[in-house]
Scaffold this active site. Structure first.
Site, PDB file in Angstrom:
ATOM      1  CG  ASP A 104      20.404  -2.272   2.964  1.00 44.54           C
ATOM      2  OD1 ASP A 104      20.454  -1.712   1.853  1.00 44.54           O
ATOM      3  OD2 ASP A 104      21.428  -2.636   3.602  1.00 44.54           O
TER       4      ASP A 104
ATOM      5  CG  LEU B 247      25.345   1.403   7.382  1.00 46.03           C
ATOM      6  CD1 LEU B 247      24.383   2.139   8.307  1.00 46.03           C
ATOM      7  CD2 LEU B 247      26.688   1.303   8.086  1.00 46.03           C
ATOM      8  CG  ASP B 248      21.040   1.601   0.897  1.00 42.59           C
ATOM      9  OD1 ASP B 248      21.087   0.631   0.131  1.00 42.59           O
ATOM     10  OD2 ASP B 248      21.034   2.779   0.505  1.00 42.59           O
TER      11      ASP B 248
ATOM     12  CD  GLU C 149      22.726  -4.884   0.927  1.00 38.68           C
ATOM     13  OE1 GLU C 149      23.164  -4.270   1.905  1.00 38.68           O
ATOM     14  OE2 GLU C 149      22.783  -4.460  -0.230  1.00 38.68           O
ATOM     15  CD  GLU C 150      25.686  -6.607   4.672  1.00 41.29           C
ATOM     16  OE1 GLU C 150      25.499  -5.510   4.142  1.00 41.29           O
ATOM     17  OE2 GLU C 150      26.600  -7.391   4.325  1.00 41.29           O
TER      18      GLU C 150
ATOM     19  CG  ASP D 216      26.531  -4.245  -2.691  1.00 41.42           C
ATOM     20  OD1 ASP D 216      26.804  -4.317  -3.900  1.00 41.42           O
ATOM     21  OD2 ASP D 216      25.423  -3.873  -2.245  1.00 41.42           O
TER      22      ASP D 216
ATOM     23  CG  ASP E  66      27.751  -2.675   5.061  1.00 37.85           C
ATOM     24  OD1 ASP E  66      28.453  -2.735   4.037  1.00 37.85           O
ATOM     25  OD2 ASP E  66      26.705  -2.005   5.152  1.00 37.85           O
TER      26      ASP E  66
ATOM     27  CD  GLU F 173      18.653  -1.733  -1.305  1.00 35.33           C
ATOM     28  OE1 GLU F 173      18.441  -1.855  -2.529  1.00 35.33           O
ATOM     29  OE2 GLU F 173      19.805  -1.635  -0.834  1.00 35.33           O
TER      30      GLU F 173
HETATM   31  P1  P6P Z   1      25.135   3.313  -8.273  1.00 31.39           P
HETATM   32  C1  P6P Z   1      24.306   1.821  -2.546  1.00 31.39           C
HETATM   33  O1  P6P Z   1      25.268   0.835  -2.836  1.00 31.39           O
HETATM   34  C2  P6P Z   1      23.073   1.507  -3.345  1.00 31.39           C
HETATM   35  O2  P6P Z   1      22.627   0.234  -3.095  1.00 31.39           O
HETATM   36  C3  P6P Z   1      22.000   2.533  -3.039  1.00 31.39           C
HETATM   37  O3  P6P Z   1      22.148   3.078  -1.781  1.00 31.39           O
HETATM   38  C4  P6P Z   1      22.198   3.576  -4.107  1.00 31.39           C
HETATM   39  O4  P6P Z   1      21.000   4.231  -4.469  1.00 31.39           O
HETATM   40  C5  P6P Z   1      22.740   2.765  -5.279  1.00 31.39           C
HETATM   41  O5  P6P Z   1      23.366   1.621  -4.743  1.00 31.39           O
HETATM   42  C6  P6P Z   1      23.750   3.539  -6.062  1.00 31.39           C
HETATM   43  O6  P6P Z   1      24.125   2.726  -7.156  1.00 31.39           O
HETATM   44  O7  P6P Z   1      25.127   2.273  -9.365  1.00 31.39           O
HETATM   45  O8  P6P Z   1      24.549   4.619  -8.739  1.00 31.39           O
HETATM   46  O9  P6P Z   1      26.455   3.484  -7.578  1.00 31.39           O
END
Ligand code: P6P
Length: 345
Positions: A118, A120-121, A96-97, A67, A73, A282
């Protein structure tokens, strides 16, 4: 369980009162949860002024799971490390980082807990000021010696000692469980305190909401495509009225469904057979929260999420999570359709 009116109970007091109900408790987990609350305040302050501090945008880096890394983040990841690395409560961290485990620096004491997070999700939502979140999972060390290893991180979610998340939205809320119910605390910025706002959260047994990214529908297996179509059929005999809600930020989508009821799913697809969401930091922590609140969390392939033993730090897993009746219903639908497609009925 101590009885709390929900007025003016700080998270520190709540955690301490909860510790007192466990006579053998050493207080280390209590202090670790205090540290989590502190790092939540530090990140909340930065998130809430991100637009002003002009730290939006990207560092140009890509993280361990591919990502784009936003400056926030990075800030959040560093904040967790700086609060946690010297306390003597942890033996290892996983983020995650970071591609590999994060060792505790030699000069600091090591503890008996493992922190997976994680930082900053939902960071793709940062620039649009949509809700984003921090997710954390705490395990006990299981290997010998003082230094934590990757084996200490690769434990099934059923062994989590504590789990939770911080949601940075219109207000900042910290939700956690230590296996004795789910409790939510809202940050009062003027006091700098998390105050008990959602004692003993229970998710509704069924809900109207379903949350998924339907853009991926064409890549799902037929049974998932048919389930989503069924949810939308206007006159399906056994279908309760539904509405779809999806903000693409896991913590935001999860928290809304936890309180209102409903189901969130991120199935595997042709391109991503294991889906997108990461198991350790997550899906496992949110699954512990969900089950403690009376819901269910599975992978849509017959496995309870908390029973899955990870094989690698950034392992992904398909997810079907939410109100018990909705998850039961989805699992039954998927099984029936898979049987039809396999020619068994
Ligand atoms: P998509 C954000 O990047 C994430 O990891 C989660 O927070 C979120 O539920 C998902 O990805 C969204 O993914 O493919 O729907 O954009």
């Amino acid at each position: 369980m101590p009885v709390h009116s929900s007025r003016l109970v700080t998270i520190e007091r709540f955690i301490l009162d909860e510790e007192k109900t466990h006579p053998g408790a050493s207080g280390e987990l209590t202090n670790l949860l205090y540290d989590v609350a502190l790092v939540a305040k530090i990140i909340a302050r930065e998130v809430n002024r991100a637009g002003l501090a002009d730290i939006l945008g990207e560092t140009g880096d890509v993280n361990a799971t591919g990502d784009d890394v936003k400056l926030l983040d990075e800030y959040a990841d560093k904040a967790v490390f700086r609060v946690m690395d010297h306390t003597g409560r942890l033996c290892v961290m996983g983020s995650e980082e970071h591609e590999g485990i994060i060792k505790i620096p030699e000069r600091f004491p090591k503890g008996k807990y493992v922190l997976l997070f994680d930082p900053l999700d939902g960071s793709s939502n940062i620039d649009s000021n949509a809700s984003i979140g921090t997710i954390f999972s705490i395990h006990r060390k299981v290997t010998y010696g003082s230094d934590g290893t990757v084996e200490d991180c690769l434990q099934p979610g059923s062994r989590q000692v504590a789990a939770g998340y911080v949601l940075y939205g219109p207000s900042t809320i910290l939700v956690y469980t230590t296996g004795h119910g789910v409790h939510g605390f809202t940050l009062d910025p003027s006091l700098g305190e998390f105050l008990l706002s959602h004692p003993n959260i229970k998710t509704p047994d069924e809900g109207k909401i379903y949350s998924c990214n339907e853009q991926n529908r064409a890549d799902w297996e037929p049974a998932w495509r048919e389930y989503t179509d069924w949810l939308k059929e206007k006159d399906a005999a056994t279908r309760r009225p539904r509405s779809t809600r999806y903000i693409g930020s896991l913590v935001g989508d999860f928290h809304r469904n936890l309180l209102y009821g409903g189901v969130f799913f991120y199935p595997g697809s042709v391109k991503r057979p294991q889906g997108k969401l990461r198991l350790l930091y997550e899906v496992s922590p949110l699954s512990m929260i969900c089950e403690q609140a009376g819901g269910r969390s599975v992978d849509g392939l017959g496995h309870r999420i908390l029973d899955i033993t990870p094989s690698e730090l950034h392992q992904r897993v398909p997810l079907l999570i939410g109100s018990k009746k909705d998850v039961d219903e989805a699992e039954a639908f998927l099984a029936a359709r898979r049987a039809v497609h396999a020619g068994k009925s």
